[in-house]
Structures are given as C-alpha cells and as structure tokens.
Enzyme design. Structure first.
Site, PDB file in Angstrom:
ATOM      1  N   LYS A  16       0.720  -0.915   0.004  1.00 49.32           N
ATOM      2  CA  LYS A  16       0.092  -0.068   0.039  1.00 49.32           C
ATOM      3  C   LYS A  16       0.732   1.405   0.144  1.00 49.32           C
ATOM      4  O   LYS A  16       1.923   1.269   0.407  1.00 49.32           O
ATOM      5  CB  LYS A  16      -0.805   0.043   1.201  1.00 49.32           C
ATOM      6  CG  LYS A  16      -0.102   0.014   2.699  1.00 49.32           C
ATOM      7  CD  LYS A  16       0.200   1.357   3.097  1.00 49.32           C
ATOM      8  CE  LYS A  16       0.962   1.292   4.390  1.00 49.32           C
ATOM      9  NZ  LYS A  16       1.560   2.622   4.717  1.00 49.32           N
ATOM     10  N   ASP A 143      -2.688  -1.550  10.202  1.00 53.09           N
ATOM     11  CA  ASP A 143      -2.895  -1.612   8.820  1.00 53.09           C
ATOM     12  C   ASP A 143      -3.542  -2.844   8.441  1.00 53.09           C
ATOM     13  O   ASP A 143      -4.014  -3.115   7.134  1.00 53.09           O
ATOM     14  CB  ASP A 143      -1.715  -1.411   8.169  1.00 53.09           C
ATOM     15  CG  ASP A 143      -1.151  -0.124   8.307  1.00 53.09           C
ATOM     16  OD1 ASP A 143      -1.575   0.890   8.914  1.00 53.09           O
ATOM     17  OD2 ASP A 143       0.137   0.236   8.033  1.00 53.09           O
TER      18      ASP A 143
END
Length: 294
Positions: A16, A143
């Site tokens: 990401k 996350d």
C-alpha cells in the site's frame, strides 16, 4: 459449509501507499491519531506459499529474509490469534519470499498477516464474520484491516477505523521507488514527537496539530492532497531521500510524497513517458523502482 483445504497454494501479498498521512493527535497511551488515505498497489509483493503439514506439527514458518523467532513473526501471530478466536488450528508449512522491503512504509508485514487471515477464514470450519475478522485484525496491526479488503480506504483512529474511498487515479502513471534505507516506524513517531511536540511544549498537542499552518489542510480536494507528516523528520535524518523526491519531481510529476513512515517515495505523472524517464533515471542510480499505469 467450509471449502476443502488445498494441499498447497501460492498467494501474493501486495503493498500500500498513503496518498496522504497526517498525524492529528496523540492519545494518553502514546498512540498517535492519524488521518490517512490508503491506496493498494500490486507490486512490489511478497509471495506466500501455504501447504498442509503433518498432524500436530503446528505452524512451520520459513522466511529467510527476516531473522526473528517464528513466534514473533506477524504471520505466526495471525495464525495463533485466529486459532484462539475460532478453535481451528490447522497444521501448516508456510514459506515467505519477501519482495516488499522492510522499513519502507509499504505495509509488507500487515499485508502478509491479512493474507494468512483470509486464507484461514476461507477454509475454516468455524468462519468469522467480516466484522469479527476485522476486529481480530486490529489486534495484530493497525494496517491489517485495510489489507483484508485491499481497496482504497480512508482511515482514522490509529489507522484502524476504515471507510471506503471512491478515490480514482485512473489515467495517472505512478513511479514508486524503494531506496535501500530501512526506517523504523517507532523511531519515526518518536522523532516526530521530539521535533513537533518538543518544540511546542507549552501548547496542547491537539491545538498544535489542528492549526492552520497549511491553507488547504481541510480543502475539499483533500483526497488528492499529497502530504505526509513524517517527511519533516525523516528528510532531516535522511537527506538522500529528499534528493530522490526532488529528482522525481524534476521529471514533471504532479506530486511526490513519502509513503507511511518511509523510506519509499512515489510520484504521480499525467504522461507515461514522463514516468518512464523518471523510472529509468532512478534505476540508473541503483534504486529499486516500480512503474504502474493506473
């Protein structure tokens, strides 16, 4: 009814980037409040091979790139916590080939954890609901919930409160660079505290962090606002990273910013040719470079 567990499967764990990352406050327990926009990329990626193992052997994990005890690996923690939550403790051999560099701000460990959780929940006889799986993921890493779904998401809290984002970068070309510099996230937060809060010791952190030092801080186009609170401390400690960002910008990028707590940096270009020239230049300096047409 659960699916039949395969003898072996090879899975990819993508990464990401943070299109923006603002530290908006500090909790009493020391955790930092964030406002960030996660955006998934398919490359670089880790390759995770999961195979059935002999009965009563538990989880055998092989990850040559990370020299820590198995029980401290985030994949092992995911397997163990899933077992505690559901009672299903499959015997597995897991091999990890790292492609996402450590200390790059790309979420490689969290992505690996999400792949393991999704695998377990897919074949478990005691499946968790999406909400329960998300709750479990938060206990593994802030996350991890994002990677369970792997679609653009706006995150607040400590990065764990997610809401879908309709952000589109269609038509842009993106150059992601991963310099051979590993940055510890705890170090980055500590450096930020000392630099930002330390210089404003007489002020309330919330007041400092919501000041109007940036005119477009709450701009309506915030979704495309490339910003990272960590840059001020990371670039001071690693000036080479600032030079890389400036080089990316010199090829005509619409914007460039560091991801997470660094050290990776990405730039957005309207023209693929601009992006190709930037990628070629950084590759010539020996920097790992990934080119995406979005």
């Amino acid at each position: 009814m659960s699916l039949a567990q395969p003898e072996s499967v090879m899975l990819r764990a993508g990464c990401k980037i943070n299109l923006h990352l603002e530290i908006t406050g500090v909790r009493e327990n020391g955790y930092h409040e964030l406002d960030t926009l996660f955006f998934p990329l398919p490359e670089p990626y880790d390759t995770i091979t999961i195979a059935k193992a002999p009965a009563n052997t538990g989880l055998n994990l092989r990850c040559p790139a990370i020299s820590i005890p198995t029980e401290k690996n985030i994949i092992y923690k995911s397997w163990e916590k899933y077992a505690a939550a559901t009672g299903w403790r499959p015997d597995l051999n897991v091999a990890v080939e790292k492609g996402i560099p450590d200390g790059a701000g790309l979420g490689g460990g969290s992505s690996d954890a999400a792949v393991m959780l999704n695998y377990l929940n897919k074949y478990s006889p005691n499946k968790l609901t999406p909400e329960s799986l998300n709750t479990l993921a938060v206990t593994i890493g802030a996350d991890v919930p994002f990677f369970l779904n792997n679609v653009p998401a706006h995150a607040t809290g400590i990065g764990d409160i997610l809401s879908p984002s309709n952000i589109s970068l269609a038509g842009y070309s993106l150059v992601l660079i991963c310099p051979e510099i590993s940055i510890s996230t705890p170090w980055a937060f500590d450096a930020w505290d000392k630099t930002i809060l330390g210089n404003n010791a007489d002020n309330n952190p919330k007041e400092i962090l919501t000041s109007t030092t940036s005119k477009d801080r709450k701009h309506s186009s915030r979704a495309l606002w490339l910003f990272n609170s960590f840059e001020v401390v990371v670039y001071s400690a690693f000036p080479k990273l600032r030079a890389y960002k400036e080089k990316l910008m010199s090829f005509g990028a619409e914007g460039a910013v560091m991801s997470g707590s660094g050290s990776s940096i990405f730039a957005l270009y309207r023209e693929m040719e601009q992006a190709k020239r930037a990628a070629t230049a950084l590759q010539a300096e020996g920097v790992a470079t990934y080119l995406h047409h979005l």
